[in-house]
Design a protein around this motif. Structure first.
Motif, PDB file in Angstrom:
ATOM      1  N   ASP A 104       0.815  -1.213   0.000  1.00 22.94           N
ATOM      2  CA  ASP A 104       0.000   0.000   0.000  1.00 22.94           C
ATOM      3  C   ASP A 104       0.857   1.276   0.000  1.00 22.94           C
ATOM      4  O   ASP A 104       0.336   2.378  -0.216  1.00 22.94           O
ATOM      5  N   ARG A 108      -0.169   5.398  -0.786  1.00 18.88           N
ATOM      6  CA  ARG A 108      -0.265   6.390   0.300  1.00 18.88           C
ATOM      7  C   ARG A 108       0.664   7.582   0.017  1.00 18.88           C
ATOM      8  O   ARG A 108       0.339   8.716   0.339  1.00 18.88           O
ATOM      9  N   VAL A 398      -0.822   3.616   6.268  1.00 17.42           N
ATOM     10  CA  VAL A 398      -1.434   2.383   5.735  1.00 17.42           C
ATOM     11  C   VAL A 398      -2.505   1.857   6.694  1.00 17.42           C
ATOM     12  O   VAL A 398      -3.634   1.558   6.289  1.00 17.42           O
TER      13      VAL A 398
END
Ligand SMILES: Cc1cc2nc3c(=O)[nH]c(=O)nc-3n(C[C@H](O)[C@H](O)[C@H](O)COP(=O)(O)OP(=O)(O)OC[C@H]3O[C@@H](n4cnc5c(N)ncnc54)[C@H](O)[C@@H]3O)c2cc1C
Length: 517
Positions: A104, A108, A398
């Motif tokens: 992720d 982000r 995250v």
């Protein structure tokens, strides 16, 4: 395996009627990156109250320097970032959490850029990627050189305070959670105008770590582990508290210990002892870029061997063009009386990061319904026994993203009478004594006799949030009879497979070892 009782919180139960009351959909406690980001993500889903015990911009997040890790280079991949994270965690990382973290990360970072974070770019307009200890690739995005944390917080705060769905209370400290059996319904908050019981469908603890409890620390004084104490007193599960990361290169003069970012060693800075010897190659093949626990112990060993109270960080081997991003850092050093271009920088280790915390699932949910935790207060399992540099701001994002989504989906639970379990805080002299004790007896190098003495000393102190957090650290360190990552026992100096698990504490239950996958 059980190891005797977990520490017992000694709380007070004041009259509920003594507090005013307020109701919101979501309560976020703390204004570091985790709190700001979660509050922003929740702001379109209901009425959010963010409380923070100091000013909005006082947090570890605002002090973060090196940057945020993400596999963004063509030569890099999330799987490689994951491998480096797992290696640093010494067998105790939760694989599923690490996978989420590294996969992720690029999304982000892109989101932060959209929100206006001014990450440093190269002449080709692409993100500049730095390198830090334990990372085998260049993958650290940074802003204003080594002032990343402040740049991120500064970019996000206007979005927060201008959002009509968000109310902010500064100088407001959560002193107890409102609990009704296994459910949390908000928190009791001590604000400038007195006590308020804030009720909320979901409460998110984003109170940061506990490094500030140690006498020598890189953290602001606000980092006292409050969220860990609050959650534990409310019945939530806490784990891995014995794993404390000490940063090897904090400025040796003055308090709090101003951090000399690991990114400097990433660019070639080297550690030398007071006898004029470069010592890290003797301790680890990765030399100055070995994991933080290895470098911190090596620095301590060199200080002991030479009788000096610091070692030197030398910049001679750093290419001149690599020095420019650190200009603000060098200005701060000059303001403290050291010109790093003219003389070596005196450094010594300082308490820096807390790997343990409130146990959460992959969506930030604690074992208490309605209570979430994210950021350094939480134990997601991504750091295991030792955190890889620049993974913690990433963890705020995250898992903050996921926690906000889960909190927004909470169904309200009917509650008859939620009672605050209020924990007092220590006065300055007691807190200083606790910090000295932790550094001496539960610091970089630990032993059974010192830990037992620390436990007894803390038990003899008046009840407090700080004492409860300290007792969780000490108890874990006393029980874990091996050395791994951020926990080093001189009397058990090697890793032992029998300890390949997490020491889990829950009030009223025995401390025990659990494995997580
Ligand atoms: C000097 C330094 C440099 C660092 N550099 C990096 C880096 O380059 N990259 C990286 O990834 N990590 C870095 N870290 C670690 C990282 O900054 C932290 O792990 C991270 O910022 C934690 O964010 P957080 O939001 O969880 O907590 P914090 O940023 O610590 O925020 C906690 C907030 O909670 C508030 N609070 C606490 N208790 C209460 C209470 N009872 N009631 C109300 N409010 C409360 C505090 O006042 C604060 O606002 C660094 C840390 C330090 C100290």
């Amino acid at each position: 395996m059980d190891f005797g009782p977990s520490p017992e919180p000694r709380e007070s139960r004041p009259e509920v009627a003594a507090a005013a009351s307020a109701t919101f959909d979501f309560l976020v406690v703390g204004s570091g990156l985790a709190g700001i980001y979660v509050a922003l993500r929740l702001a379109d889903r209901g009425r959010v109250l963010l409380v923070t015990k100091a000013r909005l911009d006082v947090s570890n997040s605002a002090w973060a320097q090196g940057g945020i890790a993400a596999a963004l280079d063509a030569e890099d991949a999330p799987a490689l970032h994951g491998e480096d994270t797992l290696r640093a965690g010494r067998g105790l990382c939760k694989q599923s959490a690490v996978e989420l973290l590294v996969q992720d990360a690029p999304a982000r970072i892109a989101e932060l850029m959209e929100l206006g974070v001014p990450f440093d770019l190269g002449p080709d307009g692409r993100l500049l990627l730095g390198r830090e200890g334990g990372h085998l690739r260049r993958r650290i995005v940074h802003a204003h050189g080594a002032a990343t944390g402040y740049a991120v917080v500064e970019a996000l705060l206007p979005h927060l305070v201008e959002h009509p769905g968000v109310t902010v209370w500064e100088g407001a400290r959560a002193v107890g959670l409102l609990v009704d059996g296994p459910c949390c319904h908000g928190a009791r908050v001590q604000g400038p105008d007195g006590l308020v019981d804030v009720r909320a469908v979901a409460t998110v603890l984003a109170t940061g770590g506990s490094g500030g409890l140690y006498v020598r620390t890189t953290n602001p004084a606000t980092a006292t582990g409050d969220g860990i104490a609050l959650a534990y007193a409310a019945g939530a599960t806490v784990a891995d508290m014995e794993f404390v990361q000490f940063h090897p290169t904090a400025f040796a003069l003055g308090q709090p210990a101003f951090l000399l970012s690991e990114a400097l060693r990433g660019e070639g800075a080297q550690l030398w002892n007071s006898r004029g010897e470069r010592f890290m190659p003797r301790y680890d093949p990765a030399a100055d870029l070995a994991p933080r626990d290895v470098v911190a112990r090596a620095v301590m060993a060199e200080m002991d061997a030479t009788g000096a109270d610091h070692v030197d960080l030398r910049l001679d081997a750093v290419p001149t063009d690599a020095l420019s991003p650190f200009a603000p850092l060098f200005d701060s050093l000059r303001a403290r009386g050291v010109d790093p271009m003219a003389a070596p920088i005196p450094v010594a280790p300082a308490a820096h990061f807390c790997m343990g915390g409130v146990v959460v699932d992959l969506d930030g949910a604690t074992s208490v319904r309605g209570l979430f935790a994210c950021g350094e207060v939480a134990c997601t399992g991504v750091h295991g026994a030792n955190r890889l540099g620049s993974n913690s701001l990433l963890e705020c994002l995250v898992f903050g993203h996921r926690a906000a989504h889960a909190a927004a989906g909470m169904e309200p639970v009917r509650c008859a009478a939620a009672v605050p379990a209020v924990l007092p805080t220590l006065g300055a002299p007691e807190r200083a004594a606790l910090g000295e004790r932790l550094a001496r007896q539960a610091g970089i190098v630990r032993r059974a006799d010192g830990l037992a003495d620390a436990r007894r000393g803390i038990e003899a102190m008046p009840p407090s949030m700080e004492g409860l957090v300290a007792s969780l650290i000490v108890r874990g360190a006393e029980v874990r009879r091996e050395s791994r990552g951020g926990h080093f026992r001189a009397d058990y100096p090697v890793e032992a497979d029998t300890w390949l698990g997490h020491l889990v504490a829950r009030r009223g239950q025995p401390l025990h070892l659990e494995s997580w996958s």
